[in-house]
Design an enzyme around this catalytic site. Structure first.
Site, PDB file in Angstrom:
ATOM      1  N   SER A  15    -113.161 -10.852   9.996  1.00 37.44           N
ATOM      2  CA  SER A  15    -112.079 -11.110   9.681  1.00 37.44           C
ATOM      3  C   SER A  15    -111.670 -12.668   9.847  1.00 37.44           C
ATOM      4  CB  SER A  15    -110.950 -10.408  10.608  1.00 37.44           C
ATOM      5  OG  SER A  15    -111.284 -10.443  11.928  1.00 37.44           O
ATOM      6  N   SER A 147    -126.333 -17.990  19.839  1.00 36.99           N
ATOM      7  CA  SER A 147    -125.740 -19.267  19.984  1.00 36.99           C
ATOM      8  C   SER A 147    -126.848 -19.977  20.728  1.00 36.99           C
ATOM      9  CB  SER A 147    -124.737 -19.084  21.007  1.00 36.99           C
ATOM     10  OG  SER A 147    -124.374 -20.400  21.591  1.00 36.99           O
ATOM     11  N   TYR A 160    -121.963 -15.459  28.945  1.00 32.09           N
ATOM     12  CA  TYR A 160    -122.007 -15.235  27.472  1.00 32.09           C
ATOM     13  C   TYR A 160    -123.562 -15.557  27.055  1.00 32.09           C
ATOM     14  CZ  TYR A 160    -121.351 -17.310  22.733  1.00 32.09           C
ATOM     15  OH  TYR A 160    -121.324 -17.736  21.058  1.00 32.09           O
ATOM     16  N   LYS A 164    -126.049 -13.012  24.896  1.00 31.95           N
ATOM     17  CA  LYS A 164    -126.658 -13.373  23.635  1.00 31.95           C
ATOM     18  C   LYS A 164    -128.179 -13.266  23.621  1.00 31.95           C
ATOM     19  CE  LYS A 164    -122.888 -14.526  20.948  1.00 31.95           C
ATOM     20  NZ  LYS A 164    -122.682 -13.735  19.887  1.00 31.95           N
TER      21      LYS A 164
HETATM   22  P1  NAP Z   1    -113.837 -16.168  16.269  1.00 30.69           P
HETATM   23  O1  NAP Z   1    -113.208 -17.277  15.256  1.00 30.69           O
HETATM   24  O2  NAP Z   1    -113.256 -15.692  17.536  1.00 30.69           O
HETATM   25  O3  NAP Z   1    -113.752 -14.692  15.405  1.00 30.69           O
HETATM   26  C1  NAP Z   1    -114.157 -13.712  16.161  1.00 30.69           C
HETATM   27  C2  NAP Z   1    -114.490 -12.397  15.313  1.00 30.69           C
HETATM   28  O4  NAP Z   1    -114.999 -11.467  15.904  1.00 30.69           O
HETATM   29  C3  NAP Z   1    -113.105 -11.945  14.918  1.00 30.69           C
HETATM   30  O5  NAP Z   1    -113.149 -11.585  13.426  1.00 30.69           O
HETATM   31  C4  NAP Z   1    -112.785 -10.825  15.469  1.00 30.69           C
HETATM   32  O6  NAP Z   1    -111.982  -9.761  15.094  1.00 30.69           O
HETATM   33  C5  NAP Z   1    -113.890 -10.224  15.665  1.00 30.69           C
HETATM   34  N1  NAP Z   1    -114.258  -9.493  17.092  1.00 30.69           N
HETATM   35  C6  NAP Z   1    -114.152 -10.236  18.584  1.00 30.69           C
HETATM   36  N2  NAP Z   1    -114.343  -9.058  19.107  1.00 30.69           N
HETATM   37  C7  NAP Z   1    -114.609  -8.031  18.746  1.00 30.69           C
HETATM   38  C8  NAP Z   1    -114.984  -6.577  18.929  1.00 30.69           C
HETATM   39  N3  NAP Z   1    -114.928  -6.246  20.120  1.00 30.69           N
HETATM   40  N4  NAP Z   1    -114.971  -5.618  17.928  1.00 30.69           N
HETATM   41  C9  NAP Z   1    -114.793  -6.279  16.797  1.00 30.69           C
HETATM   42  N5  NAP Z   1    -114.801  -7.311  16.204  1.00 30.69           N
HETATM   43  C10 NAP Z   1    -114.416  -8.228  17.323  1.00 30.69           C
HETATM   44  O7  NAP Z   1    -115.351 -16.488  16.388  1.00 30.69           O
HETATM   45  P2  NAP Z   1    -116.598 -17.264  15.670  1.00 30.69           P
HETATM   46  O8  NAP Z   1    -116.506 -18.515  16.187  1.00 30.69           O
HETATM   47  O9  NAP Z   1    -116.558 -17.105  14.184  1.00 30.69           O
HETATM   48  O10 NAP Z   1    -117.762 -16.584  16.049  1.00 30.69           O
HETATM   49  C11 NAP Z   1    -118.495 -15.586  15.540  1.00 30.69           C
HETATM   50  C12 NAP Z   1    -119.816 -15.396  16.303  1.00 30.69           C
HETATM   51  O11 NAP Z   1    -120.431 -16.740  16.200  1.00 30.69           O
HETATM   52  C13 NAP Z   1    -119.586 -14.984  17.509  1.00 30.69           C
HETATM   53  O12 NAP Z   1    -120.700 -14.074  17.904  1.00 30.69           O
HETATM   54  C14 NAP Z   1    -119.989 -16.112  18.505  1.00 30.69           C
HETATM   55  O13 NAP Z   1    -120.552 -15.860  19.652  1.00 30.69           O
HETATM   56  C15 NAP Z   1    -121.002 -17.119  17.592  1.00 30.69           C
HETATM   57  N6  NAP Z   1    -121.077 -18.413  18.068  1.00 30.69           N
HETATM   58  C16 NAP Z   1    -119.744 -19.232  17.709  1.00 30.69           C
HETATM   59  C17 NAP Z   1    -119.852 -20.508  17.734  1.00 30.69           C
HETATM   60  C18 NAP Z   1    -118.635 -21.583  17.665  1.00 30.69           C
HETATM   61  O14 NAP Z   1    -118.669 -22.463  18.014  1.00 30.69           O
HETATM   62  N7  NAP Z   1    -117.684 -21.048  16.874  1.00 30.69           N
HETATM   63  C19 NAP Z   1    -121.026 -20.977  18.313  1.00 30.69           C
HETATM   64  C20 NAP Z   1    -121.982 -20.261  18.643  1.00 30.69           C
HETATM   65  C21 NAP Z   1    -122.013 -19.002  18.311  1.00 30.69           C
HETATM   66  P3  NAP Z   1    -110.207 -10.223  15.205  1.00 30.69           P
HETATM   67  O15 NAP Z   1    -110.065 -11.007  14.194  1.00 30.69           O
HETATM   68  O16 NAP Z   1    -109.610  -8.744  14.609  1.00 30.69           O
HETATM   69  O17 NAP Z   1    -109.929 -10.596  16.440  1.00 30.69           O
END
Ligand code: NAP
Length: 258
Positions: A15, A147, A160, A164
């Site tokens: 989403s 990550s 975290y 991961k």
């Molecule tokens: P984000 O913007 O916070 O979006 C998180 C997404 O995960 C949203 O769609 C949320 O749904 C969904 N979600 C969270 N908890 C959930 C659950 N228990 N069940 C189902 N859906 C869930 O995060 P993002 O930055 O896109 O991160 C995506 C992935 O990349 C994650 O695994 C994160 O650890 C990894 N990552 C991110 C970064 C960064 O800097 N952003 C860096 C390294 C790794 P809702 O919209 O319904 O809340």
């Protein structure tokens, strides 16, 4: 590049942020997409509209990935709706800031369970629900969004990194176990990405609620903070025809680090 026609993806956390970009990119390359979300139905439906505007089928499923029964019901429904799922992207996750970055010795059981539930158990639940039916397809793909935090092991980010790193360990074993069935399993490890989670991380690091990511562009690799589309492009390569000989790999998408 096209090439995913006839294939069907389920993206957890589709989403917002990285998951949203992955849904749209896989659809642009030809896949039908099952979009999972936890709370944000409006955002998930916007992504579905984007996918449909690209001429692909989209279905939206609410499920907390930490909840085994909810994931099993979602996966059964998605396989019923779309015929099968042959691409699984485990992207849903919660960051350290979500549990206020406790130290290893001070984190509560609930804080451990929250991060491990979403980040590790979520991946276990989807893999167990979807990989067995993938074996019947010509090809299957599982991509774990991890990550580079698993390499830094920074203080305050232990829960975290733990979640991961365990997910990565599972991916590398799964790759070996499922290769005979034509299933590729890979890990994509971003650095900082411009999403809600990325902003929460910067906010925690700087102590400022009002984060302007553009202020970080100049000090980032290549002059900009990594965009969700950069991660989606790597996923698309791995699951596409050009990635057919790639399995059991971890690809860092962090501009080479600092
Ligand atoms: P984000 O913007 O916070 O979006 C998180 C997404 O995960 C949203 O769609 C949320 O749904 C969904 N979600 C969270 N908890 C959930 C659950 N228990 N069940 C189902 N859906 C869930 O995060 P993002 O930055 O896109 O991160 C995506 C992935 O990349 C994650 O695994 C994160 O650890 C990894 N990552 C991110 C970064 C960064 O800097 N952003 C860096 C390294 C790794 P809702 O919209 O319904 O809340």
């Amino acid at each position: 590049m096209a090439g995913l026609e006839g294939r069907t993806a389920l993206v957890t956390g589709g989403s917002r942020g990285i998951g949203r970009a992955i849904c749209v990119r896989l659809a642009a390359d030809g896949a039908d997409v099952a979009i999972n979300y936890a709370n944000n139905a409006e955002a998930a439906n916007e992504v579905a509209d984007e996918v449909r505007a690209l001429g692909r089928r989209a279905e939206v499923y609410q499920a907390d990935v930490a909840d085994r029964a909810a994931v099993e019901a979602m996966c059964e429904q998605a396989v019923g709706d779309l015929g099968r799922i042959d691409i699984l992207v485990n992207n849903a996750g919660l960051g350290s800031a979500y549990v206020n970055r406790p130290k290893i010795t001070e984190a509560t059981t609930e804080q451990y369970q929250t991060l491990l539930g979403a980040n590790l158990w979520g991946a276990i639940h989807t893999v167990q629900a979807l990989v067995p039916q993938m074996r019947a397809a010509d090809r299957g793909d599982v991509v774990m969004i991890s990550s580079v935090a698993t390499e830094g092991m920074a203080p305050g980010y232990g829960l975290y990194a733990l979640s991961k790193a365990a997910m990565e360990a599972m991916a590398h074993t799964l790759a070996k176990e499922e290769r005979e069935h034509g299933i590729r399993v890979n890990v994509v490890a971003p650095g900082l990405v411009d999403t809600d989670m990325g902003r929460a991380l910067v906010s925690a690091l700087t102590g400022h609620d009002d984060v302007d990511m553009r202020e970080r562009d100049a000090s980032s690799p290549f002059g900009y903070v990594c965009e969700p589309a950069d991660i989606a492009a790597t996923v698309a390569h791995l699951v596409g025809e050009d990635g057919r000989y790639i399995t059991n790999q971890k690809i860092r998408v962090n501009g080479g680090g600092f």
